[in-house]
Motif scaffolding. Structure first.
Motif, mmCIF file in Angstrom:
data_model
loop_
_atom_site.group_PDB
_atom_site.id
_atom_site.type_symbol
_atom_site.label_atom_id
_atom_site.label_comp_id
_atom_site.label_asym_id
_atom_site.label_seq_id
_atom_site.Cartn_x
_atom_site.Cartn_y
_atom_site.Cartn_z
ATOM 1 N N GLN A 122 0.828 -1.197 0.000
ATOM 2 C CA GLN A 122 0.000 0.000 0.000
ATOM 3 C C GLN A 122 0.871 1.259 0.000
ATOM 4 O O GLN A 122 0.546 2.258 -0.648
ATOM 5 N N LYS A 123 1.977 1.213 0.732
ATOM 6 C CA LYS A 123 2.893 2.355 0.737
ATOM 7 C C LYS A 123 3.430 2.625 -0.668
ATOM 8 O O LYS A 123 3.541 3.785 -1.096
ATOM 9 N N ALA A 124 3.795 1.538 -1.362
ATOM 10 C CA ALA A 124 4.319 1.693 -2.716
ATOM 11 C C ALA A 124 3.267 2.299 -3.635
ATOM 12 O O ALA A 124 3.578 3.141 -4.495
ATOM 13 N N VAL A 125 2.007 1.873 -3.464
ATOM 14 C CA VAL A 125 0.930 2.431 -4.279
ATOM 15 C C VAL A 125 0.769 3.921 -3.998
ATOM 16 O O VAL A 125 0.594 4.732 -4.910
ATOM 17 N N ILE A 126 0.824 4.300 -2.707
ATOM 18 C CA ILE A 126 0.683 5.711 -2.333
ATOM 19 C C ILE A 126 1.806 6.546 -2.948
ATOM 20 O O ILE A 126 1.580 7.643 -3.480
ATOM 21 N N GLU A 127 3.039 6.019 -2.880
ATOM 22 C CA GLU A 127 4.173 6.738 -3.459
ATOM 23 C C GLU A 127 4.000 6.899 -4.970
ATOM 24 O O GLU A 127 4.283 7.958 -5.541
ATOM 25 N N SER A 128 3.513 5.831 -5.628
ATOM 26 C CA SER A 128 3.303 5.885 -7.066
ATOM 27 C C SER A 128 2.247 6.918 -7.429
ATOM 28 O O SER A 128 2.400 7.696 -8.376
ATOM 29 N N ILE A 147 -5.511 8.470 -3.244
ATOM 30 C CA ILE A 147 -4.503 8.476 -2.177
ATOM 31 C C ILE A 147 -5.185 8.437 -0.809
ATOM 32 O O ILE A 147 -4.749 7.722 0.106
ATOM 33 N N LYS A 148 -6.264 9.198 -0.679
ATOM 34 C CA LYS A 148 -6.993 9.206 0.586
ATOM 35 C C LYS A 148 -7.535 7.823 0.912
ATOM 36 O O LYS A 148 -7.474 7.353 2.053
ATOM 37 N N GLN A 149 -8.050 7.136 -0.091
ATOM 38 C CA GLN A 149 -8.564 5.782 0.105
ATOM 39 C C GLN A 149 -7.453 4.827 0.508
ATOM 40 O O GLN A 149 -7.628 3.985 1.403
ATOM 41 N N GLN A 150 -6.294 4.967 -0.149
ATOM 42 C CA GLN A 150 -5.167 4.101 0.179
ATOM 43 C C GLN A 150 -4.680 4.367 1.593
ATOM 44 O O GLN A 150 -4.318 3.442 2.334
ATOM 45 N N GLU A 151 -4.648 5.622 1.979
ATOM 46 C CA GLU A 151 -4.209 5.964 3.342
ATOM 47 C C GLU A 151 -5.178 5.400 4.379
ATOM 48 O O GLU A 151 -4.747 4.916 5.441
ATOM 49 N N GLN A 155 -4.254 2.645 7.206
ATOM 50 C CA GLN A 155 -4.473 2.782 8.642
ATOM 51 C C GLN A 155 -5.251 1.594 9.193
ATOM 52 O O GLN A 155 -4.979 1.097 10.294
ATOM 53 N N ILE A 156 -6.236 1.129 8.411
ATOM 54 C CA ILE A 156 -7.003 -0.040 8.843
ATOM 55 C C ILE A 156 -6.097 -1.254 9.002
ATOM 56 O O ILE A 156 -6.176 -2.014 9.976
ATOM 57 N N LEU A 157 -5.188 -1.433 8.032
ATOM 58 C CA LEU A 157 -4.260 -2.570 8.105
ATOM 59 C C LEU A 157 -3.313 -2.437 9.292
ATOM 60 O O LEU A 157 -2.993 -3.420 9.962
ATOM 61 N N ARG A 158 -2.869 -1.205 9.546
ATOM 62 C CA ARG A 158 -1.991 -0.989 10.704
ATOM 63 C C ARG A 158 -2.718 -1.356 12.004
ATOM 64 O O ARG A 158 -2.134 -1.983 12.899
ATOM 65 N N ASP A 159 -3.980 -0.970 12.097
ATOM 66 C CA ASP A 159 -4.764 -1.308 13.287
ATOM 67 C C ASP A 159 -4.910 -2.816 13.426
ATOM 68 O O ASP A 159 -4.845 -3.369 14.540
#
Length: 204
Positions: A122-128, A147-151, A155-159
């Motif tokens: 997901q981070k790579a997608v956000i950077e792209s 980008i907002k959706q990816q972020e 966050q959901i995955l981090r939780d």
């Protein structure tokens, strides 16, 4: 098993009652309830929620060791010998339960690792997407929404990862607690037997 089940709050579709019903069904079929096995029959649900319900159900079935000393000494000795026999016969089950808890902990750790990899993706997608924003000025608004959706997903995955870490720690603690419980049961049996034998000798 005709037990009166108290309603408990839980995630929609993953209630305590449903988890207990499936666990008892698996036991009735001669199997051993596991997190994966229960979730497969549910069709959905968090491993953490299922693990919490399964833990509560298991703890509610734990039998207490009688400590009364009002019985005759020879009867007490016979009772303690029977308890010792049952503990020995059930030790394999306790060892299997400890192994199951460790296996469930490993499953939680595996899912934790999977989610961690997904976070990196997901981070790579956000950077792209961020780089694409700088190139395609006309698509700025659409990219910003993505980008907002990816972020949000990030966050959901981090939780979820943090929750799985807690669940893995809980599973480890349960395995250690079962081992301690087994040792305490043996110690109590030894103490009761020594007390009873001593009382018999004093009466002779």
């Amino acid at each position: 098993m005709n037990a009166v089940i108290e309603l408990r709050p839980g995630r929609a579709g993953v209630s305590f009652e449903r988890v207990v019903a499936i666990a008892e069904q698996i036991v009735a079929e001669g199997g051993r309830p596991t997190l994966r096995g229960i979730r497969e029959r549910l069709g959905s649900g968090s491993l953490g929620t299922i693990q919490a319900h399964l833990k509560e159900w298991n703890e509610s079935k734990t039998p207490a060791i009688p400590t009364s000393t009002t019985l005759a000494a020879d009867v007490q000795l016979a009772v303690m010998e029977e308890i010792a026999r049952q503990v020995r016969s059930n030790r394999a089950d306790l060892d299997m339960e400890i192994a199951q808890v460790k296996s469930e902990r490993d499953e939680l750790t595996e899912e934790n690792n999977r989610l961690s990899l997904e976070i990196e993706e997901q981070k790579a997608v956000i950077e792209s997407l961020t780089k694409a924003l700088a190139v395609g000025a006309g698509k700025t608004d659409a990219m910003a929404v993505q980008i907002k959706q990816q972020e949000t997903e990030h966050q959901i995955l981090r939780d979820q990862v943090e929750a799985l870490k807690v669940e893995a720690a809980t599973a480890t603690g349960k395995a250690e607690g079962l081992a301690v419980q087994l040792n305490e049961m043996w110690a109590r049996i030894d103490q009761e037997q020594e007390r009873t034998i001593k009382a018999n000798k004093e009466r002779r």
